[in-house]
Design an enzyme around this catalytic site. Structure first.
Site, PDB file in Angstrom:
ATOM      1  N   SER A 116     -13.329   1.897   2.284  1.00 23.50           N
ATOM      2  CA  SER A 116     -12.332   1.623   1.248  1.00 23.50           C
ATOM      3  C   SER A 116     -11.257   2.690   1.208  1.00 23.50           C
ATOM      4  O   SER A 116     -11.527   3.852   0.892  1.00 23.50           O
ATOM      5  CB  SER A 116     -12.998   1.527  -0.130  1.00 23.50           C
ATOM      6  OG  SER A 116     -12.000   1.506  -1.133  1.00 23.50           O
ATOM      7  N   ASP A 163      -7.440  -7.764   4.587  1.00 26.27           N
ATOM      8  CA  ASP A 163      -6.517  -8.549   3.762  1.00 26.27           C
ATOM      9  C   ASP A 163      -5.980  -9.786   4.492  1.00 26.27           C
ATOM     10  O   ASP A 163      -5.469 -10.706   3.860  1.00 26.27           O
ATOM     11  CB  ASP A 163      -5.324  -7.688   3.323  1.00 26.27           C
ATOM     12  CG  ASP A 163      -5.730  -6.643   2.290  1.00 26.27           C
ATOM     13  OD1 ASP A 163      -6.813  -6.786   1.688  1.00 26.27           O
ATOM     14  OD2 ASP A 163      -4.957  -5.689   2.088  1.00 26.27           O
ATOM     15  N   GLN A 181      -8.922   2.658  -0.938  1.00 29.75           N
ATOM     16  CA  GLN A 181      -8.651   2.948  -2.353  1.00 29.75           C
ATOM     17  C   GLN A 181      -9.578   4.054  -2.860  1.00 29.75           C
ATOM     18  O   GLN A 181      -9.151   4.941  -3.598  1.00 29.75           O
ATOM     19  CB  GLN A 181      -8.818   1.676  -3.188  1.00 29.75           C
ATOM     20  CG  GLN A 181      -7.748   0.638  -2.866  1.00 29.75           C
ATOM     21  CD  GLN A 181      -7.961  -0.684  -3.566  1.00 29.75           C
ATOM     22  OE1 GLN A 181      -8.969  -0.878  -4.235  1.00 29.75           O
ATOM     23  NE2 GLN A 181      -7.014  -1.591  -3.412  1.00 29.75           N
ATOM     24  N   LYS A 231     -12.672  -9.022  -3.832  1.00 32.51           N
ATOM     25  CA  LYS A 231     -11.204  -8.909  -3.875  1.00 32.51           C
ATOM     26  C   LYS A 231     -10.691  -9.657  -5.116  1.00 32.51           C
ATOM     27  O   LYS A 231     -11.463  -9.968  -6.024  1.00 32.51           O
ATOM     28  CB  LYS A 231     -10.609  -9.461  -2.578  1.00 32.51           C
ATOM     29  CG  LYS A 231     -10.971  -8.642  -1.340  1.00 32.51           C
ATOM     30  CD  LYS A 231     -10.360  -7.251  -1.402  1.00 32.51           C
ATOM     31  CE  LYS A 231     -10.720  -6.430  -0.188  1.00 32.51           C
ATOM     32  NZ  LYS A 231     -10.282  -5.034  -0.308  1.00 32.51           N
ATOM     33  N   SER A 242       0.833  -1.213   0.000  1.00 30.52           N
ATOM     34  CA  SER A 242       0.000   0.000   0.000  1.00 30.52           C
ATOM     35  C   SER A 242       0.862   1.256   0.000  1.00 30.52           C
ATOM     36  O   SER A 242       0.580   2.222  -0.726  1.00 30.52           O
ATOM     37  CB  SER A 242      -0.893   0.021   1.243  1.00 30.52           C
ATOM     38  OG  SER A 242      -1.814  -1.026   1.199  1.00 30.52           O
ATOM     39  N   ARG A 247     -13.133 -14.119  -1.857  1.00 33.83           N
ATOM     40  CA  ARG A 247     -12.306 -14.807  -0.849  1.00 33.83           C
ATOM     41  C   ARG A 247     -13.125 -15.606   0.161  1.00 33.83           C
ATOM     42  O   ARG A 247     -12.559 -16.442   0.862  1.00 33.83           O
ATOM     43  CB  ARG A 247     -11.389 -13.801  -0.146  1.00 33.83           C
ATOM     44  CG  ARG A 247     -10.259 -13.343  -1.057  1.00 33.83           C
ATOM     45  CD  ARG A 247      -9.260 -12.447  -0.366  1.00 33.83           C
ATOM     46  NE  ARG A 247      -8.161 -12.134  -1.277  1.00 33.83           N
ATOM     47  CZ  ARG A 247      -7.375 -11.077  -1.171  1.00 33.83           C
ATOM     48  NH1 ARG A 247      -7.549 -10.220  -0.180  1.00 33.83           N
ATOM     49  NH2 ARG A 247      -6.400 -10.877  -2.043  1.00 33.83           N
ATOM     50  N   ARG A 291     -13.513  -6.629 -11.238  1.00 25.93           N
ATOM     51  CA  ARG A 291     -13.639  -5.910  -9.960  1.00 25.93           C
ATOM     52  C   ARG A 291     -14.419  -4.602 -10.126  1.00 25.93           C
ATOM     53  O   ARG A 291     -14.299  -3.913 -11.136  1.00 25.93           O
ATOM     54  CB  ARG A 291     -12.245  -5.691  -9.371  1.00 25.93           C
ATOM     55  CG  ARG A 291     -11.631  -7.077  -9.116  1.00 25.93           C
ATOM     56  CD  ARG A 291     -10.382  -7.025  -8.348  1.00 25.93           C
ATOM     57  NE  ARG A 291     -10.582  -6.490  -7.025  1.00 25.93           N
ATOM     58  CZ  ARG A 291      -9.594  -6.163  -6.223  1.00 25.93           C
ATOM     59  NH1 ARG A 291      -8.344  -6.310  -6.614  1.00 25.93           N
ATOM     60  NH2 ARG A 291      -9.838  -5.686  -5.020  1.00 25.93           N
TER      61      ARG A 291
HETATM   62  C1  S3P Z   1      -5.677  -1.130  -0.081  1.00 25.68           C
HETATM   63  C2  S3P Z   1      -6.928  -1.067   0.446  1.00 25.68           C
HETATM   64  C3  S3P Z   1      -7.773  -2.245   0.638  1.00 25.68           C
HETATM   65  C4  S3P Z   1      -6.955  -3.529   0.590  1.00 25.68           C
HETATM   66  C5  S3P Z   1      -6.006  -3.558  -0.567  1.00 25.68           C
HETATM   67  C6  S3P Z   1      -5.050  -2.398  -0.489  1.00 25.68           C
HETATM   68  C7  S3P Z   1      -4.925   0.120  -0.233  1.00 25.68           C
HETATM   69  O1  S3P Z   1      -8.739  -2.292  -0.407  1.00 25.68           O
HETATM   70  O2  S3P Z   1      -7.803  -4.649   0.556  1.00 25.68           O
HETATM   71  O3  S3P Z   1      -5.256  -4.766  -0.549  1.00 25.68           O
HETATM   72  O4  S3P Z   1      -3.703   0.074  -0.449  1.00 25.68           O
HETATM   73  O5  S3P Z   1      -5.534   1.174  -0.112  1.00 25.68           O
HETATM   74  P1  S3P Z   1     -10.107  -1.444  -0.351  1.00 25.68           P
HETATM   75  O6  S3P Z   1      -9.775  -0.029  -0.373  1.00 25.68           O
HETATM   76  O7  S3P Z   1     -10.842  -1.903  -1.558  1.00 25.68           O
HETATM   77  O8  S3P Z   1     -10.773  -1.851   0.918  1.00 25.68           O
END
Ligand code: S3P
Length: 426
Positions: free
Chosen positions: A165, A313, A167, A340, A22, A344, A121
């Site tokens: 999230s 994760d 992301q 994911k 990340s 999962r 996704r």
């Molecule tokens: C991540 C956020 C998570 C995680 C992914 C990495 C990130 O996803 O599951 O492996 O680096 O911001 P989500 O934002 O979809 O929850």
């Protein structure tokens, strides 16, 4: 390809892990829009983070890679050039979702897609806020990659993502970098805060007040020299393996210990694990430290609510731990697991079943009763890195040999995983 795992008595030794996935993505993307050359050490060796570098190169950013040190020649907020072809995010949801925030502000259209898993996704979660900010986006069936983004002069918004999230939060904040105003994200359930910490390290003005994170647009971002801590989500495989094999002692040095990620440690400690924290320090605002785990059977327990979001994760490998715990593991509020790299909940249930372990699934979670044993079996990664690694760990504690089909999936986050595991066998 197949990987064979034979049972192990215990794991012992000292390891260091590749840089956090990340954090690596975020440092590379922010460095690309900063002024000057940033040197990033211990950059993740995972293919996902190299997909980010590939996309940035296609956008005209000079990048030198020397082992795990990456130098990104930032061109400032307006420095991207129209790419010669569609961007390839590979297997990486983080790359497509977070980079789209920056692409939405460009004066040229960009198409970004990835592999078969990524193409399934959901992207509506980033398309909605980016449209609200003024960008035009289209996607396959309206919601799946590849995405085509027609950038625009964006306006600042306040956005509350409907799901937890990091992301989506990052996508909106990265778009917000390019606006004249203050962009806010309201986060009811806290997610990893690496974006906030990294933007601050590069010089942005970003504040948190209760659930509201606010970023002032058009900051002057200046190049930095940064060290990426080891990935706690990769450490999770060894923490669990040690607890499946009593008598193990594993020391993991230089691991990222962001308080937004260490709910994993809180949960394991609460379940009875013995983990010591040592040499705690900081790198560019991120906490780093050494973990020493002494293996013993844990009690098990429940993961729900904000805890689920905080260790989403790690749930596949915790399911493995749950089967051999005293009381088992119940996971709730985890519908996100279904979107994911694989579903999962289904892939964990399928592999546990093949190994003779009982599990009951629900729409947004599962229950694995405790006190079970793994039977050596043929399992499959189904192309998902965390499933490959979770079941390699299960194989260590199984009766008989386990084979993992498509083990190379692990390389998207941790290419050295199998070699590291072999080294720790007693
Ligand atoms: C991540 C956020 C998570 C995680 C992914 C990495 C990130 O996803 O599951 O492996 O680096 O911001 P989500 O934002 O979809 O929850």
């Amino acid at each position: 390809m197949e990987y064979r795992v034979t049972p192990a008595a215990s794991l012992r030794g000292h390891i260091r892990l590749p840089g956090d996935k990340s954090i690596s993505h975020r440092y590379a993307m922010i460095a690309a829009v900063a002024e000057g050359a940033s040197k990033i050490s211990n950059y993740s060796s995972g293919a996902d983070c190299h997909s980010t570098l590939g996309c940035l190169r296609s956008l005209g950013i000079g990048i030198d890679v020397d082992g795990s040190t990456v130098t990104v020649h930032g061109q400032g907020l307006d420095g991207f050039q129209a790419p010669p072809a569609a961007l390839d995010a590979g297997n990486s949801g983080s790359t497509i979702r977070m980079l789209s925030g920056m692409l939405a502000a460009q004066p040229f259209p960009t198409t970004i897609g990835g592999d078969e898993s990524l193409s399934r996704r959901p992207m509506a979660r980033i398309m909605a806020p980016l449209r609200e900010m003024g960008a035009e986006l289209s996607a396959r069936d309206g919601k799946y990659p590849p995405l085509t983004i027609h950038g625009a002069k964006l306006r600042a918004i306040q956005y509350e993502p409907p799901m937890a999230s990091a992301q989506v939060k990052t996508c909106v904040l990265f778009a917000g970098l390019h606006t004249e105003g203050v962009t806010s994200v309201v986060e009811r359930v806290q997610t990893r805060d690496h974006t906030e910490v990294a933007l601050k390290a590069f010089g942005a003005q970003i504040e948190k007040s209760g659930p509201v994170i606010s970023l002032h647009g058009r900051p002057l971002l200046t190049a930095q020299d940064l060290y990426v801590p080891g990935d706690l989500s990769s450490a999770a495989f060894f923490l669990v393996a040690a607890n499946l094999l009593p008598g193990s002692k594993v020391v993991i040095e230089g691991v990222g210990l962001s308080p937004s990620r260490t709910k994993l440690l809180d949960w394991l400690l609460g379940a009875g694990a013995e983990i010591r924290l040592m040499d705690v320090g900081q790198a560019a605002g991120e906490m780093v430290g050494t973990l020493m785990v002494t293996g013993r059977q844990v009690r098990g327990g429940v993961i729900e609510g904000a805890m689920t979001a905080a260790l989403i994760d790690e749930i596949p490998v915790l399911a493995v731990l749950g089967a051999m715990s005293q009381e088992g593991l119940t996971v709730k509020d985890a519908a996100e697991l279904r979107v994911k790299e694989t579903d999962r909940i289904d892939t964990v249930a399928e592999n546990l079943g093949r190994m003779g372990v009982r599990i009951a699934t629900t729409a947004d979670g599962f229950h694995v009763p405790g006190g079970q044993r793994f039977r050596g079996a043929e399992v499959d990664s189904f192309g998902d890195h965390r499933i490959a690694m979770a079941f390699a760990v299960a194989g260590l504690a199984a009766d008989g040999e386990t084979t993992i089909a498509n083990p190379e999936a692990a390389s998207v986050s941790f290419p050295e995983f199998y070699a590291t595991l072999e080294r720790l066998r007693d």
